[in-house]
Motif scaffolding. Structure first.
Motif, PDB file in Angstrom:
ATOM      1  N   GLU A 300       1.191   1.434   5.816  1.00 50.78           N
ATOM      2  CA  GLU A 300      -0.240   0.850   5.756  1.00 50.78           C
ATOM      3  C   GLU A 300      -0.437   0.064   5.163  1.00 50.78           C
ATOM      4  O   GLU A 300      -1.204  -1.411   5.396  1.00 50.78           O
ATOM      5  N   VAL A 301      -0.432   0.261   3.913  1.00 52.66           N
ATOM      6  CA  VAL A 301      -0.677  -0.773   2.590  1.00 52.66           C
ATOM      7  C   VAL A 301       0.435  -1.624   1.910  1.00 52.66           C
ATOM      8  O   VAL A 301       0.001  -3.091   2.527  1.00 52.66           O
ATOM      9  N   LEU A 302       0.914  -1.666   2.350  1.00 54.00           N
ATOM     10  CA  LEU A 302       2.799  -2.816   2.689  1.00 54.00           C
ATOM     11  C   LEU A 302       2.083  -3.269   3.405  1.00 54.00           C
ATOM     12  O   LEU A 302       2.435  -4.769   3.911  1.00 54.00           O
ATOM     13  N   VAL A 355       2.026   3.061  -4.810  1.00 52.02           N
ATOM     14  CA  VAL A 355       3.068   3.661  -4.485  1.00 52.02           C
ATOM     15  C   VAL A 355       4.131   2.384  -4.132  1.00 52.02           C
ATOM     16  O   VAL A 355       5.113   2.255  -3.903  1.00 52.02           O
ATOM     17  N   ALA A 356       3.153   1.721  -3.032  1.00 59.24           N
ATOM     18  CA  ALA A 356       4.094   0.870  -2.164  1.00 59.24           C
ATOM     19  C   ALA A 356       4.664  -0.352  -3.797  1.00 59.24           C
ATOM     20  O   ALA A 356       5.318  -0.501  -2.670  1.00 59.24           O
ATOM     21  N   ALA A 418     -14.788  -0.792  -0.555  1.00 52.14           N
ATOM     22  CA  ALA A 418     -14.121   0.845   0.126  1.00 52.14           C
ATOM     23  C   ALA A 418     -13.281   0.798   1.214  1.00 52.14           C
ATOM     24  O   ALA A 418     -12.071   1.830   1.864  1.00 52.14           O
ATOM     25  N   ASP A 419     -12.868  -0.879   1.357  1.00 55.74           N
ATOM     26  CA  ASP A 419     -12.411  -1.169   2.350  1.00 55.74           C
ATOM     27  C   ASP A 419     -10.558  -2.049   2.181  1.00 55.74           C
ATOM     28  O   ASP A 419     -10.157  -2.103   2.960  1.00 55.74           O
ATOM     29  N   ASP A 420     -10.692  -2.290   0.846  1.00 55.24           N
ATOM     30  CA  ASP A 420      -9.536  -2.985   0.428  1.00 55.24           C
ATOM     31  C   ASP A 420      -8.318  -1.602   0.335  1.00 55.24           C
ATOM     32  O   ASP A 420      -8.133  -0.684   0.382  1.00 55.24           O
ATOM     33  N   ALA A 421      -6.897  -2.675   0.365  1.00 57.98           N
ATOM     34  CA  ALA A 421      -5.547  -1.580   0.807  1.00 57.98           C
ATOM     35  C   ALA A 421      -5.038  -1.717  -0.675  1.00 57.98           C
ATOM     36  O   ALA A 421      -4.672  -0.354  -1.170  1.00 57.98           O
ATOM     37  N   LEU A 422      -5.705  -1.945  -1.459  1.00 60.04           N
ATOM     38  CA  LEU A 422      -5.335  -2.412  -2.900  1.00 60.04           C
ATOM     39  C   LEU A 422      -5.625  -1.168  -3.878  1.00 60.04           C
ATOM     40  O   LEU A 422      -4.877  -0.340  -5.216  1.00 60.04           O
TER      41      LEU A 422
END
Length: 550
Positions: A300-302, A355-356, A418-422
């Protein structure tokens, strides 16, 4: 001195851009929870004069480098992050290691266009840019791992012992950054097997495959002396970081032997007991986790932060895989990334976005192939006047730039949300700085207790138990709740104390009082002439109340 050719100049320019992008506003974002614990324990190790590797605190690389910086008084957030930023900023230069020796080669390394594309992806991929600005060991580990593969590739193909020793040095540094290095070694092994087996899958007969394996074995035998020396280089580099600090007296051979034991066999034993056996023994067996949610979290992060790189890597791999010929280097990078998507979630104890990085760095190799192919398609279409293909290629190239630019602007340099991926759960926002500035100003030059922690959640019986990891279980939750504030308190040089209840506060309270929301009114009733700050220790639900003497 040889002049740089066009490809080398382009790579150097992209590297300069990468360094600049990582240095701009490097100290603007407050320390994350993980950054703060590394910084705090590094400062405490300088105060106590003792440092020893503890697996629960991560690899020794950042601690040893941080000790050198902090000893010079360079304790700002930007200064602490500077080594990681420079490693990430200079990483695009590693693209030159994968460049093929001559443009006439059809197999092996990367073409000039692909080399520039690789440098560009390493410079501007949003997760790599973001975590080059974070005081964690993930980016250094990924960078040193890529350097090790690059130098090994160059050393093998050009029969260069210097490159072989450089690869060994990179492996030694990788061993000092994080326990994740063992997942990297597993990825390398799996990627090597799949790359070697790829020829069989494509229809190469068994005799040719046996000849290929025999050729590799002969090459290893011929380089046996150099490989043994390289192994010694890796061990020496790693040992230089794992040796305990503050416990070696060159006049006493016994302390030297003890330090050597602690930095070698002792370090391995501690790692295995904490990171392997300790994860599966009661009562810590709860740290075991289901694989699929962690894999899904990394994926999801990627997709959210590096979708163009992922898409280019997939296309580059399959384009290479089903071409008339297939380069082992590109396949190795793709298999390394694919294995990482499975192995790193297994090795990780928490489902966090960093981890990404370990999947994305090897994926940049096939992504560079895909990006270069897209660029060539656009250039060839212009030459032949195919407007449709030109438009399609330019649209795809624009999508790559727009998506990456949006993520960089919205998550790398903007206030964390809060909704940021990184950023991760335990990342405070920019407003944290106001309270930190007030605390540092209040405790400056203060003698005695400068900061008092009030509340069961943040109080400990003895402040000295927080000096070094591992923190005793009875104080672990309190130490966690204080981070990242305790980094800024320690950096300011403030003496700390704590009480479990507001009624235990002294009649003459210190310059700063920190408490939890449930004790806010009780503490406020006992104070006069203080300004209060409600600070979020993370993006959600980690609030503390800070009272600072005006």
């Amino acid at each position: 001195m040889r002049r740089l050719d066009r490809v080398e100049r382009a790579v150097v320019a992209l590297t300069a851009l990468a360094v600049l992008a990582r240095l701009i506003g490097l100290g603007t974002r407050p320390f994350h929870w993980d950054e703060a614990r590394v910084g705090y324990w590094t400062l405490r190790s300088l105060e106590t004069g003792v440092y020893e590797y503890r697996p629960v605190a991560g690899g020794p690389f950042l601690y040893i480098v941080g000790r050198q910086l902090f000893a010079l008084g360079l304790t700002s957030d930007a200064a602490a992050r500077l080594p990681v930023a420079l490693i990430g900023g200079l990483l695009p230069l590693s693209a030159l290691l994968f460049r093929r020796a001559t443009d006439r080669e059809s197999h092996g390394g990367l073409s000039g266009t692909e080399t520039v594309a690789l440098a560009g992806v390493l410079a501007l991929a949003p997760p790599l840019l973001y975590y080059s600005r974070v005081f964690r060991g993930d980016l250094p580990l990924a960078a040193f791992s890529l350097l090790a593969v690059g130098f090994a590739w160059r050393g093998w193909n050009r029969d260069s012992r210097r490159s072989l020793y450089a690869a060994a040095g990179a492996v030694g540094l990788a061993l000092t950054t994080s326990g994740f290095v063992f997942a990297v070694l597993g990825c390398w092994l799996l990627a090597a097997v799949l790359t070697l087996d790829g020829a069989r899958v494509r229809g190469e007969d068994s005799a040719a495959l046996r000849q290929r394996v025999r050729s590799i074995a002969d090459g290893v035998a011929e380089r046996s002396v150099g490989l043994l020396r390289a192994a010694a280089v890796a061990v020496v580099v790693a040992l230089a970081f794992y040796l305990p600090r503050g416990r070696i007296d060159l006049g006493d051979p016994a302390t030297l032997l003890t330090a050597l034991q602690a930095g070698t066999v002792g370090a391995v034993q501690r790692f295995l007991s904490v990171r392997v056996l300790g994860r599966h023994a009661p009562p810590t067996y709860a740290n075991d986790h289901a694989l699929l949610p962690f894999v899904a979290g990394t994926a999801e992060v990627l997709l959210a932060a590096a979708l163009p790189v992922v898409a280019l890597a997939v296309w580059g791999f399959f384009r290479e895989r089903y071409a008339g010929w297939s380069r082992p280097l590109v396949n190795f990078g793709a298999y390394w990334a694919g294995a990482g998507l499975l192995l790193f979630p297994v090795a990780s104890e928490v489902n966090e976005p960093w981890v990404a990085v370990h999947v994305l760095v090897p994926a940049t190799i096939p992504a560079a192939v895909g990006l270069a192919a897209l660029w060539r398609t656009a250039a060839e279409s212009v030459t032949v006047g195919d407007a449709a293909r030109v438009g399609a290629a330019l649209l795809l190239l624009s999508a790559v730039g727009v998506h990456s630019g949006a993520v960089i602007a919205g998550e790398v340099y903007d206030d964390p949300a809060a909704d940021d991926a990184l950023p991760g759960y335990a990342q405070p926002g920019f407003e944290y700085r106001a309270a930190v500035t007030a605390i540092e100003s209040a405790v400056s030059g203060n003698e005695g207790t400068g900061v008092l922690y009030v509340g069961e959640e943040i109080a400990v019986d003895d402040e000295s138990v927080l000096d070094r990891p591992p923190v005793p279980e009875r104080a672990r939750d309190a130490f966690s709740a204080r981070l990242p504030l305790s980094w800024y308190v320690e950096r300011a040089g403030a003496e700390t104390a704590s009480v479990p209840r507001p009624g235990g506060a002294p009649e003459s309270p210190p310059r700063v009082v920190v408490t939890t929301p449930e004790h806010r009114l009780a503490v406020d009733d006992r104070l006069s002439g203080y300004e209060s700050y409600a600070i979020e220790q993370g993006l959600t639900n980690r609030r503390l109340i800070v009272f600072v003497a005006e």
